[in-house]
Write a protein that holds these residues in place. Structure first.
Motif, PDB file in Angstrom:
ATOM      1  N   ARG A  64       2.443 -17.696   5.622  1.00 40.83           N
ATOM      2  CA  ARG A  64       3.232 -16.935   6.578  1.00 40.83           C
ATOM      3  C   ARG A  64       3.222 -15.450   6.243  1.00 40.83           C
ATOM      4  N   LEU A  65       3.306 -15.148   4.960  1.00 39.42           N
ATOM      5  CA  LEU A  65       3.241 -13.748   4.537  1.00 39.42           C
ATOM      6  C   LEU A  65       1.874 -13.150   4.863  1.00 39.42           C
ATOM      7  N   SER A  66       0.826 -13.934   4.659  1.00 39.78           N
ATOM      8  CA  SER A  66      -0.525 -13.461   4.971  1.00 39.78           C
ATOM      9  C   SER A  66      -0.694 -13.219   6.464  1.00 39.78           C
ATOM     10  N   ASN A  67      -0.179 -14.136   7.288  1.00 40.62           N
ATOM     11  CA  ASN A  67      -0.266 -13.969   8.737  1.00 40.62           C
ATOM     12  C   ASN A  67       0.438 -12.688   9.183  1.00 40.62           C
ATOM     13  N   GLY A  68       1.656 -12.497   8.715  1.00 47.94           N
ATOM     14  CA  GLY A  68       2.410 -11.319   9.115  1.00 47.94           C
ATOM     15  C   GLY A  68       1.801 -10.034   8.594  1.00 47.94           C
ATOM     16  N   TYR A  69       1.322 -10.074   7.348  1.00 51.03           N
ATOM     17  CA  TYR A  69       0.732  -8.871   6.759  1.00 51.03           C
ATOM     18  C   TYR A  69      -0.536  -8.475   7.492  1.00 51.03           C
ATOM     19  N   TYR A  70      -1.368  -9.467   7.815  1.00 50.59           N
ATOM     20  CA  TYR A  70      -2.601  -9.189   8.547  1.00 50.59           C
ATOM     21  C   TYR A  70      -2.302  -8.615   9.918  1.00 50.59           C
ATOM     22  N   SER A  71      -1.307  -9.161  10.593  1.00 45.98           N
ATOM     23  CA  SER A  71      -1.041  -8.785  11.978  1.00 45.98           C
ATOM     24  C   SER A  71      -0.355  -7.433  12.114  1.00 45.98           C
ATOM     25  N   TRP A  72       0.527  -7.087  11.176  1.00 47.62           N
ATOM     26  CA  TRP A  72       1.372  -5.918  11.372  1.00 47.62           C
ATOM     27  C   TRP A  72       1.106  -4.777  10.401  1.00 47.62           C
ATOM     28  N   VAL A  73       0.840  -5.078   9.154  1.00 46.05           N
ATOM     29  CA  VAL A  73       0.819  -4.027   8.131  1.00 46.05           C
ATOM     30  C   VAL A  73      -0.448  -3.185   8.204  1.00 46.05           C
ATOM     31  N   HIS A  74      -1.548  -3.764   8.701  1.00 50.00           N
ATOM     32  CA  HIS A  74      -2.823  -3.043   8.764  1.00 50.00           C
ATOM     33  C   HIS A  74      -2.669  -1.685   9.450  1.00 50.00           C
ATOM     34  N   GLN A  75      -2.213  -1.665  10.664  1.00 45.50           N
ATOM     35  CA  GLN A  75      -2.094  -0.415  11.406  1.00 45.50           C
ATOM     36  C   GLN A  75      -0.943   0.444  10.891  1.00 45.50           C
ATOM     37  N   ILE A  76       0.184  -0.190  10.575  1.00 46.23           N
ATOM     38  CA  ILE A  76       1.344   0.570  10.118  1.00 46.23           C
ATOM     39  C   ILE A  76       1.024   1.329   8.833  1.00 46.23           C
ATOM     40  N   MET A  77       0.404   0.637   7.888  1.00 52.08           N
ATOM     41  CA  MET A  77       0.102   1.252   6.596  1.00 52.08           C
ATOM     42  C   MET A  77      -0.949   2.349   6.750  1.00 52.08           C
ATOM     43  N   THR A  78      -2.016   2.051   7.503  1.00 54.22           N
ATOM     44  CA  THR A  78      -3.093   3.026   7.640  1.00 54.22           C
ATOM     45  C   THR A  78      -2.619   4.282   8.348  1.00 54.22           C
ATOM     46  N   LEU A  79      -2.007   4.124   9.501  1.00 57.67           N
ATOM     47  CA  LEU A  79      -1.560   5.288  10.263  1.00 57.67           C
ATOM     48  C   LEU A  79      -0.408   5.999   9.558  1.00 57.67           C
ATOM     49  N   GLY A  80       0.399   5.253   8.812  1.00 53.75           N
ATOM     50  CA  GLY A  80       1.463   5.889   8.039  1.00 53.75           C
ATOM     51  C   GLY A  80       0.919   6.794   6.953  1.00 53.75           C
ATOM     52  N   VAL A  81      -0.095   6.336   6.242  1.00 59.98           N
ATOM     53  CA  VAL A  81      -0.708   7.170   5.198  1.00 59.98           C
ATOM     54  C   VAL A  81      -1.437   8.359   5.825  1.00 59.98           C
ATOM     55  N   VAL A  82      -2.097   8.140   6.969  1.00 64.56           N
ATOM     56  CA  VAL A  82      -2.736   9.255   7.673  1.00 64.56           C
ATOM     57  C   VAL A  82      -1.709  10.321   7.994  1.00 64.56           C
ATOM     58  N   ALA A  83      -0.576   9.929   8.567  1.00 65.68           N
ATOM     59  CA  ALA A  83       0.461  10.895   8.919  1.00 65.68           C
ATOM     60  C   ALA A  83       1.010  11.587   7.671  1.00 65.68           C
ATOM     61  N   ALA A  84       1.203  10.824   6.605  1.00 62.66           N
ATOM     62  CA  ALA A  84       1.776  11.391   5.382  1.00 62.66           C
ATOM     63  C   ALA A  84       0.863  12.455   4.775  1.00 62.66           C
ATOM     64  N   VAL A  85      -0.430  12.148   4.664  1.00 63.80           N
ATOM     65  CA  VAL A  85      -1.324  13.114   4.033  1.00 63.80           C
ATOM     66  C   VAL A  85      -1.562  14.333   4.931  1.00 63.80           C
ATOM     67  N   LEU A  86      -1.623  14.111   6.238  1.00 59.79           N
ATOM     68  CA  LEU A  86      -1.822  15.256   7.138  1.00 59.79           C
ATOM     69  C   LEU A  86      -0.606  16.170   7.167  1.00 59.79           C
ATOM     70  N   LEU A  87       0.581  15.617   6.961  1.00 59.10           N
ATOM     71  CA  LEU A  87       1.797  16.433   7.007  1.00 59.10           C
ATOM     72  C   LEU A  87       2.184  17.008   5.651  1.00 59.10           C
ATOM     73  N   LYS A  88       1.783  16.325   4.561  1.00 61.41           N
ATOM     74  CA  LYS A  88       2.300  16.711   3.247  1.00 61.41           C
ATOM     75  C   LYS A  88       1.238  17.119   2.230  1.00 61.41           C
ATOM     76  N   ALA A  89       0.061  16.543   2.306  1.00 63.29           N
ATOM     77  CA  ALA A  89      -0.968  16.803   1.289  1.00 63.29           C
ATOM     78  C   ALA A  89      -1.592  18.179   1.499  1.00 63.29           C
ATOM     79  N   PRO A  90      -2.228  18.743   0.460  1.00 65.27           N
ATOM     80  CA  PRO A  90      -2.976  19.998   0.655  1.00 65.27           C
ATOM     81  C   PRO A  90      -3.956  19.856   1.813  1.00 65.27           C
ATOM     82  N   TRP A  91      -4.030  20.864   2.658  1.00 67.76           N
ATOM     83  CA  TRP A  91      -4.756  20.742   3.924  1.00 67.76           C
ATOM     84  C   TRP A  91      -6.234  20.430   3.716  1.00 67.76           C
TER      85      TRP A  91
END
Length: 288
Positions: free
Chosen positions: A72-99
Motif C-alpha cells: 500500500r505504501l508503494s502504491n501511494g508513493y508511486y502514484s503521488w510522491v513522484h510529481q510532488i517531490m520532483t516539482l517541489g525540489v525544482v521549485a525549492a532550488v529555483l527559488l533558493k539555490a544559487p542561480w
C-alpha cells in the motif's frame, strides 16, 4: 525574485506540455487492435534481464504482496510522491539555490523529457503489470497465441484498492500505457537524490534525497510498472544530462586546451618538415 518565480511557472508549463506529448507518443502502437510491438519489446527486455541476472521483479513483487503495508505504501508513493517531490525540489532550488547552479540542475531535468519522448515513440514497451492482462491493453491474448505461460505479474494499483487506484481506461480515451522505457520515475528520483544531496550539504536531512531515489526504485518494481532495465536506462539518462549541464563547461575548456596544445606541436612539425626541404644540398666533395 520575479525571474525565479517565472522560471518555476515555466517549468510547470513545460511539464504539462510534455504530458500531452507523452500521450501522443504511443497512439500508433496497435496493429489490428493489438499492442504487438510493446509485447514483443517486453519479451526482449525479459530475455536481456535473464541473461544479465536482473530479472528479480517478480520475486520482489511477490514479497511485497505478502506485506500489506509495504504494497500500500508503494502504491501511494508511486502514484503521488513522484510529481510532488520532483516539482517541489525544482521549485525549492529555483527559488533558493544559487542561480547558476539552479539553472544547470533544472535544465538537466528538462533535457530528459525530449529524450524520453523519442524513446517512448521508438520503443513502446508493455510494463510487467500488463503482460497477463487481457485486451485491449494487455498481452494475454498474444501470449496465448505464442503458447506462453502467464508471467505472474499483477497490477498492484488495481489489485490493492486505494485512493491511488486508477480508473479503467477505455481505448477511445487513450493514455500511453507503454511509456515504460526509460522510467522517468527513476530518472527524476535520481535527479532529486543527487540535487538534494548537493544542495543540502552539511544538513542532517541530506540523506532524504538518496532515500527517495532508492524507495522509488522499489515502488516502480513492486507495483509492476517498470522493469529493472527501465530504471537503469532512466538513471543513465539522468546522469548524462547532469554531467552535460554541470560539467559541460569544464569539458569544453579541456577540449580547447587540448586543441591549443596540439596547435604549437603541429606548427613545429610543419616547420621542421619545411626546414628539411629548404636545406641546400652540400657542395663539399665527399672523400673517396
Amino acid at each position: 525574485m520575479l525571474l525565479r518565480v517565472l522560471a518555476v511557472l515555466g517549468v510547470l508549463a513545460i511539464y504539462a506540455f510534455y504530458r500531452n506529448l507523452r500521450v501522443g507518443a504511443g497512439r500508433d502502437v496497435f496493429v489490428h487492435g493489438m499492442p504487438i510491438d510493446p509485447f514483443k519489446h517486453a519479451l526482449t527486455v525479459l530475455k536481456v534481464e535473464r541473461l544479465s541476472w536482473l530479472d528479480f521483479e517478480h520475486s520482489l513483487q511477490h514479497f511485497a504482496l505478502q506485506h500489506g503495508l509495504l504494497i500500500r505504501l508503494s502504491n501511494g508513493y508511486y502514484s503521488w510522491v513522484h510529481q510532488i517531490m520532483t516539482l517541489g525540489v525544482v521549485a525549492a532550488v529555483l527559488l533558493k539555490a544559487p542561480w547558476g547552479k539552479a539553472k544547470r540542475w533544472v535544465v538537466a531535468l528538462l533535457l530528459q523529457l525530449p529524450i524520453a519522448l523519442v524513446l517512448f515513440r521508438l520503443y513502446p514497451l508493455m510494463p510487467p503489470r500488463l503482460l497477463d492482462e487481457g485486451a485491449p491493453w494487455g498481452g494475454r491474448i498474444l501470449a496465448t497465441h505464442r503458447h506462453l505461460h502467464p508471467t505472474g505479474f499483477i497490477d498492484t494499483l488495481v489489485k490493492v484498492r486505494g485512493p491511488w487506484s486508477p480508473s479503467p481506461v477505455a481505448l477511445n480515451a487513450f493514455t500511453n500505457q507503454y511509456a515504460a522505457m526509460p522510467s522517468l520515475h527513476c530518472a527524476f528520483s535520481l535527479w532529486v537524490g543527487i540535487v538534494w544531496w548537493k544542495w543540502a550539504k552539511g544538513k542532517s536531512w541530506r540523506i532524504v534525497g538518496p532515500l527517495h531515489t532508492a524507495f522509488m526504485f522499489l515502488c516502480v518494481v513492486v507495483t509492476g510498472n517498470h522493469y529493472v532495465l527501465d530504471a537503469v536506462a532512466g538513471w543513465a539518462i539522468c546522469i548524462a544530462m547532469l554531467v552535460l549541464t554541470t560539467r559541460g563547461g569544464a569539458i569544453r575548456s579541456w577540449l580547447r586546451a587540448v586543441r591549443s596544445n596540439d596547435q604549437p606541436a603541429q606548427a613545429e612539425a610543419v616547420g621542421a618538415e619545411r626546414g628539411t626541404y629548404n636545406v641546400m644540398p652540400s657542395t663539399t666533395p665527399v672523400a673517396q
